[in-house]
Scaffold this motif. Structure first.
Motif, mmCIF file in Angstrom:
data_model
loop_
_atom_site.group_PDB
_atom_site.id
_atom_site.type_symbol
_atom_site.label_atom_id
_atom_site.label_comp_id
_atom_site.label_asym_id
_atom_site.label_seq_id
_atom_site.Cartn_x
_atom_site.Cartn_y
_atom_site.Cartn_z
ATOM 1 N N ARG A 120 14.180 5.254 -32.037
ATOM 2 C CA ARG A 120 13.086 4.769 -32.898
ATOM 3 C C ARG A 120 12.280 5.941 -33.470
ATOM 4 O O ARG A 120 11.961 5.959 -34.666
ATOM 5 C CB ARG A 120 12.165 3.849 -32.112
ATOM 6 N N LYS A 144 11.714 -0.343 -42.806
ATOM 7 C CA LYS A 144 12.311 -1.609 -42.367
ATOM 8 C C LYS A 144 13.331 -1.373 -41.268
ATOM 9 O O LYS A 144 13.410 -2.132 -40.282
ATOM 10 C CB LYS A 144 12.963 -2.311 -43.563
ATOM 11 N N GLU A 147 11.468 -0.585 -38.140
ATOM 12 C CA GLU A 147 10.900 -1.803 -37.553
ATOM 13 C C GLU A 147 11.945 -2.540 -36.711
ATOM 14 O O GLU A 147 11.628 -3.118 -35.670
ATOM 15 C CB GLU A 147 10.380 -2.720 -38.664
ATOM 16 N N THR A 150 11.993 -1.305 -33.314
ATOM 17 C CA THR A 150 10.684 -1.323 -32.654
ATOM 18 C C THR A 150 10.452 -2.660 -31.964
ATOM 19 O O THR A 150 10.714 -3.719 -32.544
ATOM 20 C CB THR A 150 9.559 -1.076 -33.681
ATOM 21 N N LYS A 156 4.705 -1.850 -34.356
ATOM 22 C CA LYS A 156 5.039 -2.537 -35.609
ATOM 23 C C LYS A 156 3.845 -2.538 -36.556
ATOM 24 O O LYS A 156 3.998 -2.382 -37.775
ATOM 25 C CB LYS A 156 5.481 -3.971 -35.323
ATOM 26 N N LEU A 186 1.730 -10.640 -37.258
ATOM 27 C CA LEU A 186 1.980 -9.838 -36.060
ATOM 28 C C LEU A 186 0.855 -10.009 -35.042
ATOM 29 O O LEU A 186 1.096 -10.051 -33.834
ATOM 30 C CB LEU A 186 2.122 -8.361 -36.435
#
Length: 408
Positions: A120, A144, A147, A150, A156, A186
């Protein structure tokens, strides 16, 4: 007011001037790309002196070279903002190519030999590099991908903040709106208060930039005691935005409680030229002082990339607020008395008020022969009565429709 004074109003004594685009803030630094965006805005502004533009152009070229922003360099050259140097452009492209190879090698090594966290981080480094060089499409694509690697909601959210900064650099309101909606979803899964408060400032800036001053003021005021978003602007600039949006959005009582007497605002408002006088003279009904401060506050608004598109609208709204406040105290008043109170001529007041009355902004009429203004404020009780009847009719219609469904 000189441009130098305008810049001083946007930063604290310890912060560097925002107009010069250097990093701001005592607790944090303004995001370099947003500094560059403001310089580019000033470079195209008709009110900035040519000598100042020469210096700004040099600083823009330096920033573009430092961050290897090849695509921006080409676009600025195409629009005749900068002259292009083929050797410089080739050198930037070569460095970009070399850095991308290193990043791809790092990602491959992490995927083969390391854990998910390292993978990541390697993808995030590539995302940040695309942001650094100003490649919007590739940055969004890589964010993207990052993400997808993640898991934690907080991480995020940090990716969403990177996207928002990219959106504000390009003033891409569609991207900003979608990112704010994504961040709110989120937060339904979790999230810490610090990031939630940061998001309020981002959303407030978006609302202000899209002329939703009412919502912007509410969001800014909610964040006044928890401000940490130094990557967007300094705290002094935040107070500047908060006061400006609040003046045309809040009623007199709320303005007193939330702005005039707010300790967080009182600590810095004196550093910003004309702002304290602009706010307090309005609340204290010192209309001559208000108009004096009003003329001083116009240039900082014109030289702000978020406020400048709404300059004429904001000027009208402020005048509507101050004229309405003055007329609220009278059933009738002479034009001469009002002109004296504002320190302007009778002809000026006559022309101003006639425009606002015709636009439906002020509830009064002018008796030109007698030289008198007569207020005709709408009856609040009658308006409430009519609204109640309308809502009652709507409710009855809904009940009738529901009864037919139930009978079936």
């Amino acid at each position: 007011m000189q441009l130098e004074r305008v810049r001083t109003s946007f930063g604290s004594k310890k912060a560097e001037r925002r107009g010069r685009g250097e990093m701001e803030g005592q607790e944090g630094a303004q995001q370099p790309h947003l500094v560059l965006a403001h310089k580019l805005f000033l470079l195209s502004h008709p009110d900035v002196d040519d000598i100042e533009k020469v210096r700004l152009r040099d600083e823009v070229v330096d920033a573009v070279k430092i961050h290897d922003m090849a695509s921006l360099y080409e676009s600025l050259a195409a629009s005749s903002v900068l002259g292009i140097d083929a050797a410089v452009l080739d050198s930037m492209r070569k460095r970009i190519e070399d850095e991308l190879k290193k990043l791809d090698d790092k990602i491959a090594d992490a995927e083969e030999n390391l854990g998910e966290s390292e993978v990541r981080e390697a993808h995030l480094a590539k995302s940040l590099f695309f942001i650094q060089i100003g490649d919007k499409e590739k940055a969004l694509e890589q964010l993207k991908i990052t993400e997808g690697k993640t898991v934690a909601v907080g991480q995020k959210m940090d990716l969403v903040f990177h996207t928002l900064q990219l959106g504000f650099f390009y003033m891409d309101f569609n991207l900003i709106s979608k990112s704010i909606d994504k961040a709110k979803k989120l937060f339904e899964e979790g999230g810490d208060w610090e990031r939630k408060n940061r998001l309020k400032v981002y959303e407030g800036l978006y609302c202000m930039s899209t002329r939703n001053f009412q919502k912007a003021a509410n969001l800014f005021l909610d964040s006044i005691s928890t401000f940490t978003t130094y990557e967007l602007f300094s705290y002094d600039t935040f107070v500047f935005y908060t006061v400006l949006t609040s003046i045309i959005s809040l009623d007199r009582v709320s303005l007193k409680q939330k702005v005039v007497d707010a300790p967080e605002i009182l600590t810095v408002i004196g550093k910003i030229p004309h702002l304290s006088e602009f706010l307090n003279s309005l609340y204290d009904c010192q209309y001559k002082s208000f108009f004096s401060a009003f003329s001083g506050i116009t240039e900082p608004i014109k030289l702000d990339r978020y406020l400048q598109p709404h300059f004429r609208y904001y000027m009208r709204e402020v005048r509507t607020v101050v004229y309405s406040q003055f007329l609220e105290s009278y059933k009738s008043v002479t034009m001469e008395a009002m002109a004296t109170a504002f320190g302007v001529s009778v002809d000026f007041i006559d022309l101003e008020l006639s425009r606002f009355i015709a636009a439906g902004k002020l509830h009064c009429k002018i008796d030109k022969v007698a030289g008198v203004l007569e207020t005709n404020r709408p009856d609040a009780k009658n308006a409430l009565y009519q609204a109640t009847i309308k809502q009652g009719d709507y409710l009855l219609n809904r009940i009738q429709k529901l009864s037919r469904v139930i009978d079936l």
